[in-house]
Design a protein around this motif. Structure first.
Motif, PDB file in Angstrom:
ATOM      1  N   TRP A   1      72.868 -56.898 -73.411  1.00  0.00           N
ATOM      2  CA  TRP A   1      71.989 -55.862 -73.952  1.00  0.00           C
ATOM      3  C   TRP A   1      70.970 -56.421 -74.943  1.00  0.00           C
ATOM      4  O   TRP A   1      70.213 -55.657 -75.534  1.00  0.00           O
ATOM      5  CB  TRP A   1      72.820 -54.780 -74.659  1.00  0.00           C
ATOM      6  CG  TRP A   1      73.632 -53.945 -73.720  1.00  0.00           C
ATOM      7  CD1 TRP A   1      73.586 -53.940 -72.350  1.00  0.00           C
ATOM      8  CD2 TRP A   1      74.635 -52.974 -74.087  1.00  0.00           C
ATOM      9  NE1 TRP A   1      74.484 -53.043 -71.840  1.00  0.00           N
ATOM     10  CE2 TRP A   1      75.144 -52.431 -72.880  1.00  0.00           C
ATOM     11  CE3 TRP A   1      75.136 -52.528 -75.303  1.00  0.00           C
ATOM     12  CZ2 TRP A   1      76.139 -51.447 -72.868  1.00  0.00           C
ATOM     13  CZ3 TRP A   1      76.127 -51.562 -75.293  1.00  0.00           C
ATOM     14  CH2 TRP A   1      76.620 -51.023 -74.091  1.00  0.00           C
ATOM     15  N   HIS A   2      70.943 -57.711 -75.120  1.00  0.00           N
ATOM     16  CA  HIS A   2      70.060 -58.288 -76.138  1.00  0.00           C
ATOM     17  C   HIS A   2      68.614 -58.392 -75.659  1.00  0.00           C
ATOM     18  O   HIS A   2      67.713 -58.605 -76.465  1.00  0.00           O
ATOM     19  CB  HIS A   2      70.570 -59.667 -76.552  1.00  0.00           C
ATOM     20  CG  HIS A   2      70.661 -60.656 -75.423  1.00  0.00           C
ATOM     21  ND1 HIS A   2      71.470 -60.462 -74.323  1.00  0.00           N
ATOM     22  CD2 HIS A   2      70.044 -61.859 -75.234  1.00  0.00           C
ATOM     23  CE1 HIS A   2      71.358 -61.492 -73.503  1.00  0.00           C
ATOM     24  NE2 HIS A   2      70.501 -62.339 -74.029  1.00  0.00           N
ATOM     25  N   LYS A   3      68.376 -58.222 -74.353  1.00  0.00           N
ATOM     26  CA  LYS A   3      67.016 -58.321 -73.820  1.00  0.00           C
ATOM     27  C   LYS A   3      66.981 -57.628 -72.462  1.00  0.00           C
ATOM     28  O   LYS A   3      68.014 -57.175 -71.944  1.00  0.00           O
ATOM     29  CB  LYS A   3      66.614 -59.790 -73.652  1.00  0.00           C
ATOM     30  CG  LYS A   3      67.493 -60.545 -72.666  1.00  0.00           C
ATOM     31  CD  LYS A   3      67.050 -61.991 -72.507  1.00  0.00           C
ATOM     32  CE  LYS A   3      67.948 -62.733 -71.502  1.00  0.00           C
ATOM     33  NZ  LYS A   3      67.511 -64.140 -71.323  1.00  0.00           N
ATOM     34  N   GLU A   4      65.797 -57.516 -71.880  1.00  0.00           N
ATOM     35  CA  GLU A   4      65.702 -57.000 -70.518  1.00  0.00           C
ATOM     36  C   GLU A   4      66.427 -57.973 -69.600  1.00  0.00           C
ATOM     37  O   GLU A   4      66.097 -59.150 -69.524  1.00  0.00           O
ATOM     38  CB  GLU A   4      64.238 -56.864 -70.104  1.00  0.00           C
ATOM     39  CG  GLU A   4      64.067 -56.210 -68.737  1.00  0.00           C
ATOM     40  CD  GLU A   4      62.601 -56.117 -68.337  1.00  0.00           C
ATOM     41  OE1 GLU A   4      62.020 -55.031 -68.492  1.00  0.00           O
ATOM     42  OE2 GLU A   4      62.050 -57.135 -67.862  1.00  0.00           O
ATOM     43  N   PHE A   5      67.422 -57.477 -68.896  1.00  0.00           N
ATOM     44  CA  PHE A   5      68.314 -58.364 -68.153  1.00  0.00           C
ATOM     45  C   PHE A   5      68.341 -58.064 -66.658  1.00  0.00           C
ATOM     46  O   PHE A   5      68.444 -58.974 -65.836  1.00  0.00           O
ATOM     47  CB  PHE A   5      69.726 -58.247 -68.735  1.00  0.00           C
ATOM     48  CG  PHE A   5      70.723 -59.192 -68.128  1.00  0.00           C
ATOM     49  CD1 PHE A   5      70.745 -60.535 -68.501  1.00  0.00           C
ATOM     50  CD2 PHE A   5      71.645 -58.748 -67.181  1.00  0.00           C
ATOM     51  CE1 PHE A   5      71.667 -61.410 -67.942  1.00  0.00           C
ATOM     52  CE2 PHE A   5      72.567 -59.615 -66.627  1.00  0.00           C
ATOM     53  CZ  PHE A   5      72.584 -60.953 -67.014  1.00  0.00           C
ATOM     54  N   TYR A   6      68.264 -56.791 -66.293  1.00  0.00           N
ATOM     55  CA  TYR A   6      68.380 -56.400 -64.893  1.00  0.00           C
ATOM     56  C   TYR A   6      67.015 -56.132 -64.277  1.00  0.00           C
ATOM     57  O   TYR A   6      66.190 -55.417 -64.860  1.00  0.00           O
ATOM     58  CB  TYR A   6      69.228 -55.134 -64.758  1.00  0.00           C
ATOM     59  CG  TYR A   6      70.658 -55.305 -65.215  1.00  0.00           C
ATOM     60  CD1 TYR A   6      71.624 -55.813 -64.357  1.00  0.00           C
ATOM     61  CD2 TYR A   6      71.033 -54.974 -66.515  1.00  0.00           C
ATOM     62  CE1 TYR A   6      72.940 -55.974 -64.783  1.00  0.00           C
ATOM     63  CE2 TYR A   6      72.343 -55.135 -66.945  1.00  0.00           C
ATOM     64  CZ  TYR A   6      73.290 -55.643 -66.070  1.00  0.00           C
ATOM     65  OH  TYR A   6      74.583 -55.808 -66.500  1.00  0.00           O
ATOM     66  N   GLY A   7      66.786 -56.689 -63.092  1.00  0.00           N
ATOM     67  CA  GLY A   7      65.569 -56.344 -62.368  1.00  0.00           C
ATOM     68  C   GLY A   7      65.620 -54.907 -61.900  1.00  0.00           C
ATOM     69  O   GLY A   7      64.631 -54.184 -61.928  1.00  0.00           O
ATOM     70  N   CYS A   8      66.805 -54.501 -61.466  1.00  0.00           N
ATOM     71  CA  CYS A   8      66.975 -53.132 -60.991  1.00  0.00           C
ATOM     72  C   CYS A   8      68.429 -52.733 -61.153  1.00  0.00           C
ATOM     73  O   CYS A   8      69.337 -53.543 -60.939  1.00  0.00           O
ATOM     74  CB  CYS A   8      66.561 -53.031 -59.517  1.00  0.00           C
ATOM     75  SG  CYS A   8      66.631 -51.355 -58.855  1.00  0.00           S
ATOM     76  N   ALA A   9      68.660 -51.501 -61.560  1.00  0.00           N
ATOM     77  CA  ALA A   9      70.004 -50.929 -61.603  1.00  0.00           C
ATOM     78  C   ALA A   9      69.970 -49.621 -60.828  1.00  0.00           C
ATOM     79  O   ALA A   9      69.080 -48.787 -61.050  1.00  0.00           O
ATOM     80  CB  ALA A   9      70.456 -50.694 -63.043  1.00  0.00           C
ATOM     81  N   ILE A  10      70.894 -49.460 -59.905  1.00  0.00           N
ATOM     82  CA  ILE A  10      70.891 -48.279 -59.040  1.00  0.00           C
ATOM     83  C   ILE A  10      72.200 -47.517 -59.185  1.00  0.00           C
ATOM     84  O   ILE A  10      73.279 -48.107 -59.175  1.00  0.00           O
ATOM     85  CB  ILE A  10      70.678 -48.669 -57.561  1.00  0.00           C
ATOM     86  CG1 ILE A  10      69.259 -49.218 -57.360  1.00  0.00           C
ATOM     87  CG2 ILE A  10      70.900 -47.463 -56.645  1.00  0.00           C
ATOM     88  CD1 ILE A  10      68.933 -49.580 -55.911  1.00  0.00           C
ATOM     89  N   THR A  11      72.084 -46.209 -59.327  1.00  0.00           N
ATOM     90  CA  THR A  11      73.222 -45.306 -59.258  1.00  0.00           C
ATOM     91  C   THR A  11      73.018 -44.396 -58.056  1.00  0.00           C
ATOM     92  O   THR A  11      72.073 -43.603 -58.021  1.00  0.00           O
ATOM     93  CB  THR A  11      73.346 -44.437 -60.521  1.00  0.00           C
ATOM     94  OG1 THR A  11      73.541 -45.274 -61.655  1.00  0.00           O
ATOM     95  CG2 THR A  11      74.515 -43.480 -60.403  1.00  0.00           C
ATOM     96  N   ASN A  12      73.874 -44.526 -57.063  1.00  0.00           N
ATOM     97  CA  ASN A  12      73.785 -43.691 -55.863  1.00  0.00           C
ATOM     98  C   ASN A  12      75.002 -42.779 -55.834  1.00  0.00           C
ATOM     99  O   ASN A  12      76.129 -43.245 -55.630  1.00  0.00           O
ATOM    100  CB  ASN A  12      73.746 -44.577 -54.611  1.00  0.00           C
ATOM    101  CG  ASN A  12      73.516 -43.772 -53.335  1.00  0.00           C
ATOM    102  OD1 ASN A  12      73.560 -42.547 -53.350  1.00  0.00           O
ATOM    103  ND2 ASN A  12      73.293 -44.460 -52.231  1.00  0.00           N
TER     104      ASN A  12
END
Length: 447
Positions: free
Chosen positions: A364-375
């Motif tokens: 959580w210290h920086k932008e880490f994920y290119g994409c996070a999806i909740t389906n």
């Protein structure tokens, strides 16, 4: 109006969801409805769902040892906004507003509602703090609200207080070896000696600083038609993949086309429902029954679409089989004050080595994920409620500053929808819109 005395005496401990308690982590879901919903009927429906789902009408209380619980005692009525407008984007701007509007933890309630009435259809918007619910919960909540709105004489029966996610309710409990427990116990003692506490004023200041840095939350929404959704489902079946894997392939292709190629884009986040993995059965309870996992999912532009979908499918299921879904149960033995401290550390309110290290462990210290999806998949809820008809549902919608893109996927009334949030400072609104439009077009062109 407050809850009745029997339910107001219930104290629901906050444990595995403690990591989100201090975060500006709010979940929104909307239903586009054909038909008229009066304000009076809507308020009646909200009062009924409040009594049906205990967690919906709660607030937070903190104990002297910094543990916390949810209580239904002395919680005010839900905030409800009603708009009549010809602006077809009003509901989208309201979603953005709700994603940036904190809840008062100790006052409550931790949910809010809106009805945006248009010329041909209305949008019913439900929003709640993530600490009390997952995305699927909001789908069931929409169902219950519309059940009463469609048949105002209906009386909804209260449901039992939902079970919590614990080592006892998990069908595959998390094994925590003695050395790890010993280290965590030592960390607990070290943090406890610091006696660091975050009062209401400090929490408000932290959220104000967060939203000053995240002052351009953009929300984008799109959908497939019912025939397109049917063809997508059939094609996925023929290709031996899930719809979720096809959505991943479409999003990866879209971002490859419109966004700079960065290492971060291959780091993916996937939400996972814990509902089928709990005993007793959760079924359609309103509560927090979700987990997430991190994995690498690089895009290969030379692969045909369905080859990429199969590769995503394989990668996701390998990860699902490998990882215990109840990793967050470690929070049962971590000092709650240390868990709370992460964004205070990130935003400069404290400078503590333990917080800094835990912040990095959580990514959580920086932008880490290119994409996070909740389906949330095909939600098993009706699409007709008396004279009301649900045309589509968008969500679950969440904003996170560690995700370049956060996407919610749902299929309601036979129609698949995509919803995406981004930071307008990092991705211009027009570019983000093109990414979502291209992802939907990839699905359409490959069915």
């Amino acid at each position: 109006m407050t809850l009745s005395s029997d339910s107001s005496e219930i104290r629901y401990p906050i444990t595995v969801q403690r990591a989100m308690l201090m975060l500006p982590m709010y979940v929104v879901m909307t239903a586009r409805v054909h038909g008229q919903i009066s304000t009076e009927v809507l308020r009646n429906a909200l009062e009924q769902v409040r009594h049906r789902h205990f967690l919906l009408g709660t607030r937070v209380e903190f104990n002297n040892d910094q543990t916390a619980y949810l209580t239904g005692a002395n919680v005010p009525e839900f905030p409800v906004e009603v708009f009549q407008t010809k602006d077809q984007t009003k509901w989208q701007r309201l979603v953005e507003q709700y994603l940036a509007t904190p809840f008062s933890l100790e006052t409550g309630p931790l949910a809010r509602f809106a009805l945006v009435e248009g010329e041909t259809s209305s949008h019913l918007i439900v929003s709640a703090h993530h600490v009390i619910c997952d995305g699927i919960s909001l789908g069931y909540l929409l169902r219950d609200i519309l059940t009463v709105c469609g048949s105002p004489l209906t009386t909804l029966e209260p449901l039992p207080v939902p079970p919590r996610v614990t080592q006892e309710t998990a069908i595959t409990p998390l094994r925590i070896f003695w050395l790890r427990r010993w280290i965590i116990a030592k960390v607990w003692q070290a943090w406890d000696k610091k006696n660091i506490r975050f009062d209401t004023a400090m929490r408000d200041a932290m959220l104000e600083r967060f939203f000053a840095a995240n002052d351009e939350i953009d929300f984008h929404a799109g959908e497939l038609s019912v025939p397109e959704t049917d063809r997508l489902v059939a094609r996925c079946h023929d290709e031996g993949v899930t719809v979720n894997s096809a959505v991943w392939a479409a999003v990866l292709s879209a971002q490859h086309r419109f966004l700079p190629r960065k290492r971060i884009q291959s780091t993916a986040g996937l939400a996972r429902s814990l509902r089928p993995l709990l005993q007793p059965k959760v079924e359609d309870c309103f509560g927090f029954f979700a987990a997430s996992m991190t994995f690498k999912l690089p895009y290969e532009p030379d692969l045909p679409f369905w080859h990429m979908a199969r590769k995503a499918h394989t990668r996701i299921y390998q990860r699902l089989r490998k990882e215990n879904p109840f990793q967050q149960l470690i929070l049962e033995i971590v000092h709650p004050g240390l868990v709370d401290s992460l964004y205070f550390q990130k935003l400069g309110f404290i400078d503590e080595n333990l917080s800094r290290r835990m912040l990095k462990v959580a990514h959580w210290h920086k932008e880490f994920y290119g994409c996070a999806i909740t389906n949330v998949g095909r939600l098993n809820i009706p699409h007709t409620y008396g004279a009301l008809t649900v045309e589509a549902a968008h969500g679950p919608v969440v904003y996170s500053d560690v995700n370049e893109k956060t996407i919610g996927v749902a299929t309601v009334a036979g129609r698949l929808t995509l919803s995406m949030t981004t930071d307008g400072h990092r991705i211009p609104r027009a570019t983000a819109s093109r990414v979502l439009t291209e992802a939907l077009q990839q699905l359409r062109s490959n069915i």
